[in-house]
Design a protein around this motif. Sequence first.
Motif, PDB file in Angstrom:
ATOM      1  N   ALA A 186       0.876  -0.957   0.073  1.00 16.65           N
ATOM      2  CA  ALA A 186       0.227   0.060  -0.013  1.00 16.65           C
ATOM      3  C   ALA A 186       0.883   1.392  -0.127  1.00 16.65           C
ATOM      4  O   ALA A 186       0.520   2.415  -0.727  1.00 16.65           O
ATOM      5  CB  ALA A 186      -1.196  -0.068   1.338  1.00 16.65           C
ATOM      6  N   ALA A 187       2.032   1.188   0.709  1.00 15.85           N
ATOM      7  CA  ALA A 187       2.705   2.298   0.787  1.00 15.85           C
ATOM      8  C   ALA A 187       3.391   2.670  -0.588  1.00 15.85           C
ATOM      9  O   ALA A 187       3.704   3.893  -1.117  1.00 15.85           O
ATOM     10  CB  ALA A 187       3.777   2.147   1.743  1.00 15.85           C
ATOM     11  N   ALA A 188       3.980   1.611  -1.254  1.00 16.47           N
ATOM     12  CA  ALA A 188       4.575   1.556  -2.293  1.00 16.47           C
ATOM     13  C   ALA A 188       3.626   2.056  -3.577  1.00 16.47           C
ATOM     14  O   ALA A 188       4.077   2.907  -4.431  1.00 16.47           O
ATOM     15  CB  ALA A 188       5.115   0.352  -3.048  1.00 16.47           C
ATOM     16  N   VAL A 189       2.211   1.692  -3.451  1.00 17.51           N
ATOM     17  CA  VAL A 189       1.221   2.087  -4.476  1.00 17.51           C
ATOM     18  C   VAL A 189       0.990   3.773  -4.178  1.00 17.51           C
ATOM     19  O   VAL A 189       0.936   4.501  -5.322  1.00 17.51           O
ATOM     20  CB  VAL A 189       0.086   1.325  -4.073  1.00 17.51           C
ATOM     21  N   THR A 190       1.021   4.092  -2.950  1.00 17.61           N
ATOM     22  CA  THR A 190       0.881   5.468  -2.654  1.00 17.61           C
ATOM     23  C   THR A 190       1.899   6.300  -3.207  1.00 17.61           C
ATOM     24  O   THR A 190       1.473   7.344  -3.912  1.00 17.61           O
ATOM     25  CB  THR A 190       0.641   5.864  -1.220  1.00 17.61           C
ATOM     26  N   VAL A 191       3.173   5.888  -3.287  1.00 18.65           N
ATOM     27  CA  VAL A 191       4.174   6.819  -3.639  1.00 18.65           C
ATOM     28  C   VAL A 191       4.081   6.780  -5.246  1.00 18.65           C
ATOM     29  O   VAL A 191       4.302   7.897  -5.941  1.00 18.65           O
ATOM     30  CB  VAL A 191       5.574   6.133  -3.340  1.00 18.65           C
ATOM     31  N   ALA A 192       3.815   5.508  -5.790  1.00 17.20           N
ATOM     32  CA  ALA A 192       3.738   5.639  -7.264  1.00 17.20           C
ATOM     33  C   ALA A 192       2.463   6.374  -7.704  1.00 17.20           C
ATOM     34  O   ALA A 192       2.686   7.204  -8.692  1.00 17.20           O
ATOM     35  CB  ALA A 192       3.645   4.045  -7.830  1.00 17.20           C
ATOM     36  N   ASP A 193       1.355   6.143  -7.217  1.00 19.00           N
ATOM     37  CA  ASP A 193       0.342   7.155  -7.848  1.00 19.00           C
ATOM     38  C   ASP A 193       0.715   8.557  -7.428  1.00 19.00           C
ATOM     39  O   ASP A 193       0.113   9.488  -8.325  1.00 19.00           O
ATOM     40  CB  ASP A 193      -1.021   6.804  -6.813  1.00 19.00           C
ATOM     41  N   ALA A 194       1.488   9.159  -6.634  1.00 18.29           N
ATOM     42  CA  ALA A 194       1.321  10.311  -6.397  1.00 18.29           C
ATOM     43  C   ALA A 194       2.879  10.962  -7.058  1.00 18.29           C
ATOM     44  O   ALA A 194       2.616  12.045  -7.553  1.00 18.29           O
ATOM     45  CB  ALA A 194       1.786  10.646  -4.789  1.00 18.29           C
ATOM     46  N   GLU A 195       3.690  10.090  -7.032  1.00 19.12           N
ATOM     47  CA  GLU A 195       5.100  10.730  -7.944  1.00 19.12           C
ATOM     48  C   GLU A 195       5.714   9.911  -9.172  1.00 19.12           C
ATOM     49  O   GLU A 195       6.600  10.383  -9.616  1.00 19.12           O
ATOM     50  CB  GLU A 195       6.129  10.730  -6.655  1.00 19.12           C
ATOM     51  N   GLY A 196       4.914   8.931  -9.385  1.00 19.61           N
ATOM     52  CA  GLY A 196       5.561   7.909 -10.486  1.00 19.61           C
ATOM     53  C   GLY A 196       6.283   6.954 -10.049  1.00 19.61           C
ATOM     54  O   GLY A 196       6.697   6.906  -8.975  1.00 19.61           O
ATOM     55  N   LEU A 197       6.427   5.956 -10.963  1.00 22.01           N
ATOM     56  CA  LEU A 197       7.069   4.585 -10.409  1.00 22.01           C
ATOM     57  C   LEU A 197       8.540   4.661 -10.089  1.00 22.01           C
ATOM     58  O   LEU A 197       9.253   4.233  -9.317  1.00 22.01           O
ATOM     59  CB  LEU A 197       6.995   3.545 -11.576  1.00 22.01           C
ATOM     60  N   ALA A 198       9.331   5.853 -10.769  1.00 26.74           N
ATOM     61  CA  ALA A 198      10.697   6.068 -10.512  1.00 26.74           C
ATOM     62  C   ALA A 198      10.761   6.513  -9.084  1.00 26.74           C
ATOM     63  O   ALA A 198      12.051   6.184  -8.562  1.00 26.74           O
ATOM     64  CB  ALA A 198      10.955   7.440 -11.577  1.00 26.74           C
ATOM     65  N   ALA A 199       9.756   7.001  -8.361  1.00 21.31           N
ATOM     66  CA  ALA A 199      10.130   7.654  -6.919  1.00 21.31           C
ATOM     67  C   ALA A 199      10.187   6.374  -6.054  1.00 21.31           C
ATOM     68  O   ALA A 199      10.303   6.424  -4.862  1.00 21.31           O
ATOM     69  CB  ALA A 199       8.841   8.562  -6.768  1.00 21.31           C
ATOM     70  N   VAL A 200       9.575   5.188  -6.695  1.00 25.22           N
ATOM     71  CA  VAL A 200       9.583   4.056  -5.584  1.00 25.22           C
ATOM     72  C   VAL A 200      10.757   3.171  -5.484  1.00 25.22           C
ATOM     73  O   VAL A 200      11.304   2.845  -6.455  1.00 25.22           O
ATOM     74  CB  VAL A 200       8.640   2.878  -6.243  1.00 25.22           C
ATOM     75  N   SER A 201      11.161   3.036  -4.308  1.00 25.24           N
ATOM     76  CA  SER A 201      12.401   2.243  -3.875  1.00 25.24           C
ATOM     77  C   SER A 201      12.278   1.957  -2.626  1.00 25.24           C
ATOM     78  O   SER A 201      11.300   2.095  -1.851  1.00 25.24           O
ATOM     79  CB  SER A 201      13.781   3.016  -3.957  1.00 25.24           C
ATOM     80  N   MET A 202      13.034   0.561  -2.357  1.00 21.69           N
ATOM     81  CA  MET A 202      12.921   0.027  -0.936  1.00 21.69           C
ATOM     82  C   MET A 202      13.382   0.949  -0.010  1.00 21.69           C
ATOM     83  O   MET A 202      12.508   1.330   1.043  1.00 21.69           O
ATOM     84  CB  MET A 202      13.801  -1.123  -1.007  1.00 21.69           C
TER      85      MET A 202
END
Length: 320
Positions: free
Chosen positions: A109-125
Amino acid sequence: MSGQAVSRYSQIVAELRRRIETGELAPGDRVPSTREITKQWGVAMATATKVLTELRRDGMVRAVPGVGTVVETPSRSVRNARPTAAPRPGGSSDASSGQAALTLGRIVAAAVTVADAEGLAAVSMRRVAADLGVATMSLYRHVADKEDLLTRMMDTVIAERPLPADPPESWREAIELAARQLWDLFRRHPWLGPALSVTRPQMIISALPYSEWMLAVLQAHGLDLQPAFTAHLMLLNYARGIAVNLETEREAEANSGLDSEEWMDTQEPALLAILATGRFPALSRLATAGYDLDLDALFEFGLQRLLDGLASLLNESPAD
């Protein structure tokens, strides 16, 4: 701006605010584009741009890549808020308590929130761990790596929109339903289109019912298994191909500070100079008439043409 221009600008802002506050323009509805504002109110493009900028600054509208400026959903700011670590018992701030509360669902859920708001490039562990308030290494107890996390993200968001138990009797209505539902998922999660692979498909369990739905519908209406699956991939990749523009436009807007309409305005003088040569009469007429790109309308137009083509395979007449 002159006093008259300021007055006109204030009138337009007030009118659009009124439409939004009274519900005449509901959440998700498109508001007039800059070009529509210039035509409807007879103001300069700079004034029209300033109108939408103020409404965005006030949180009343937001820009949707490829669609335009739409009325903001009141709950969106809450929905897009980053998740925080769960409260520790007794107000303790020790990391072990936070990690003990960590679950796979919270991570995804946290990863989806980041991707929705800022894009997939912003998702990292590291980023997901920081948003959850835990150590990065603690995530690896639940996911193998970032690729595993991405697959689980896609599985989660596709599961948000399950298909109904029974498809409509009409093959066309059944496929329209599934295709539009998939497009809606791409619109809700702009990163989903670029993340999906057709040549190296990920094991996304929640996506399998879509494939089964398409195959069952087309086979029930006379199409063999192989061409039915090819038709399914064609429709999937068509929707995905348009959806890729949602994420790239969001990235371009973040990098340039301009939405698509504002960027087009900067290109207009060069385009008009080329069209003035007379070499492209059809494009000149289009530039004069104006054209507002709407990815929703583009998707729907193409979907109907693809279904017309499938109708010929099923020995049926295309829809009107």
